[in-house]
Design an enzyme around this catalytic site. Structure first.
Site, PDB file in Angstrom:
ATOM      1  N   PHE A  12      47.977  36.725  36.254  1.00 21.82           N
ATOM      2  CA  PHE A  12      48.846  36.097  35.251  1.00 21.82           C
ATOM      3  C   PHE A  12      48.548  36.623  33.853  1.00 21.82           C
ATOM      4  CE2 PHE A  12      49.322  32.258  32.388  1.00 21.82           C
ATOM      5  CZ  PHE A  12      50.691  32.397  32.221  1.00 21.82           C
ATOM      6  N   ARG A  32      42.625  46.827  43.051  1.00 19.04           N
ATOM      7  CA  ARG A  32      42.550  47.140  44.481  1.00 19.04           C
ATOM      8  C   ARG A  32      43.771  47.934  44.927  1.00 19.04           C
ATOM      9  NH1 ARG A  32      40.572  41.513  47.433  1.00 19.04           N
ATOM     10  NH2 ARG A  32      38.470  41.428  46.544  1.00 19.04           N
ATOM     11  N   ASP A  46      37.252  47.430  43.100  1.00 20.34           N
ATOM     12  CA  ASP A  46      37.025  46.165  43.792  1.00 20.34           C
ATOM     13  C   ASP A  46      35.879  45.457  43.096  1.00 20.34           C
ATOM     14  OD1 ASP A  46      35.925  44.200  45.633  1.00 20.34           O
ATOM     15  OD2 ASP A  46      37.207  45.082  47.162  1.00 20.34           O
ATOM     16  N   CYS A  66      39.365  41.221  32.877  1.00 16.63           N
ATOM     17  CA  CYS A  66      40.025  39.944  33.194  1.00 16.63           C
ATOM     18  C   CYS A  66      39.774  39.490  34.622  1.00 16.63           C
ATOM     19  CB  CYS A  66      41.539  40.073  33.017  1.00 16.63           C
ATOM     20  SG  CYS A  66      42.075  40.515  31.377  1.00 16.63           S
ATOM     21  N   ALA A  68      38.338  38.220  38.096  1.00 14.02           N
ATOM     22  CA  ALA A  68      37.286  37.243  38.378  1.00 14.02           C
ATOM     23  C   ALA A  68      37.571  36.548  39.695  1.00 14.02           C
ATOM     24  CB  ALA A  68      37.210  36.204  37.260  1.00 14.02           C
ATOM     25  N   ARG A  69      36.539  35.936  40.241  1.00 16.75           N
ATOM     26  CA  ARG A  69      36.761  34.958  41.310  1.00 16.75           C
ATOM     27  C   ARG A  69      37.066  33.657  40.590  1.00 16.75           C
ATOM     28  NH1 ARG A  69      34.406  31.094  44.960  1.00 16.75           N
ATOM     29  NH2 ARG A  69      35.096  31.511  47.091  1.00 16.75           N
ATOM     30  N   TYR A 138      31.707  27.928  39.037  1.00 15.58           N
ATOM     31  CA  TYR A 138      32.500  28.925  38.335  1.00 15.58           C
ATOM     32  C   TYR A 138      32.003  29.085  36.900  1.00 15.58           C
ATOM     33  CZ  TYR A 138      36.547  30.926  35.883  1.00 15.58           C
ATOM     34  OH  TYR A 138      37.368  31.688  35.091  1.00 15.58           O
ATOM     35  N   SER A 204      48.797  29.294  24.758  1.00 16.13           N
ATOM     36  CA  SER A 204      49.871  30.069  25.386  1.00 16.13           C
ATOM     37  C   SER A 204      49.350  31.463  25.696  1.00 16.13           C
ATOM     38  CB  SER A 204      51.090  30.153  24.460  1.00 16.13           C
ATOM     39  OG  SER A 204      50.884  31.090  23.427  1.00 16.13           O
TER      40      SER A 204
END
Length: 318
Positions: A12, A32, A46, A66, A68-69, A138, A204
């Site tokens: 996103f 990937r 990866d 950007c 991340a898990r 996290y 935003s």
């Protein structure tokens, strides 16, 4: 021309960064799989394995990380902390070390406000220099990555920029924000009329991307932590009102007492969900504004309208 590499370009936030950067900068995408229309920018990457070599990072000036898990509600992993660390901590540090080896000057790390914690007292926002206090796996993995990145910066001279967004919304947003948008779009009264005594900072995606772009070459951004929001905190009730206004729908809400929510949360074992609904999470972005001479270019009202318009357009396509 500044040359930029980005991870997470298919997500996103990443998609919005690419749109902003593609015409102005030389761009490489570490992914990937390639994105349709941007195949010429693609390099195999990866998070758990890193890059097979440094060729993808040659002649790159800035790396925006950007990928991340992401935070997962009701994570069923047997070892969630290890899983988060493998990607968000170890993966990030491995990539940063490869960036150093390739001669990259600046590493922009998209972290999370969860590094600060899950909630604030009303009108006592998190600040950029508050002690890290993550409360979930996290947030802990992101916090550890931040600490190690700043240590790497001291050791190598790599310029590290850390950005901790609050909840990010915008056209195409998913998860709970999208669910709430869908409810508000129907124009029915929602039961949030009494949730007026909390405040939440939102950002935003346009404002977040604008800050990231500012940090690409701003001389004062190096080795700094920046909190970011729309600079307009709203209660749950006010947020729903703004959404309704963006849709041109009724703004009336049912005045269900907050005690009823707490009772329901306790009965259903969903106290964490209710605490997020009723609680506050605010950030103070004065350091960001003062250090960078930056302010959010888009108002919360404009951001909600843009998001609502895109939501309606997508519904017409379905």
């Amino acid at each position: 021309m500044i040359s930029i590499a980005i991870t997470g370009a298919s997500g996103f936030l990443g998609k919005n960064i690419v749109k902003k950067l593609a015409e102005k900068y030389e761009l490489s995408m570490l992914l990937r799989n390639p994105i349709v229309g941007y195949e010429q920018f693609f390099h195999q990457y990866d998070l758990t394995k890193g890059l097979s070599d440094n060729k993808a990072l040659q002649n790159i000036d800035v790396l925006i990380h950007c990928a991340a898990r992401v935070h997962i509600m009701d994570d069923v992993s047997n070892n969630p902390l290890d899983d988060y660390r493998e990607v968000n901590t170890k993966g990030t540090l491995n990539l940063a070390r490869q960036a150093v080896d390739a001669g990259i000057k600046r590493f922009i790390f998209i972290s999370s406000i969860k590094v600060n914690g899950e909630s604030t007292q009303l009108n006592k926002p998190f600040k950029f220099d508050d002690q890290r206090s993550p409360e979930d796996f996290y947030g802990q993995s992101k916090s550890e990555a931040e600490e190690q990145l700043l240590k790497l910066a001291e050791e190598t001279g790599l310029e590290v920029v850390i950005i901790r967004p609050t909840l990010v919304y915008g056209p195409g947003v998913k998860a709970n924000f999208a669910l709430l948008l869908n409810l508000v779009s129907k124009g029915l009264p929602l039961p949030f009329g009494c949730i007026k005594d909390n405040k939440r900072s939102l950002v935003s995606v346009d404002n977040l991307v604008d800050l990231i772009v500012t940090c690409i070459d701003h001389p004062k951004a190096a080795n700094q932590v920046f909190l970011v929001s729309d600079d307009n905190d709203v209660s749950t009730c006010e947020m729903v009102q703004q959404m309704a206004k963006a849709f041109g729908k009724s703004q009336w809400q049912l005045p269900i007492p907050t005690a009823c929510y707490r009772l329901a949360g306790k009965s259903l074992g969903k106290e964490d969900v209710i605490n997020r609904l009723l609680g506050s999470l605010q950030v103070d972005i004065s350091h960001t504004k003062e250090m960078l001479g930056w302010k959010p270019p888009q108002t919360l009202e404009e951001g909600f309208k843009q998001t609502a318009d895109a939501f309606l357009q997508n519904k017409l396509k379905d």
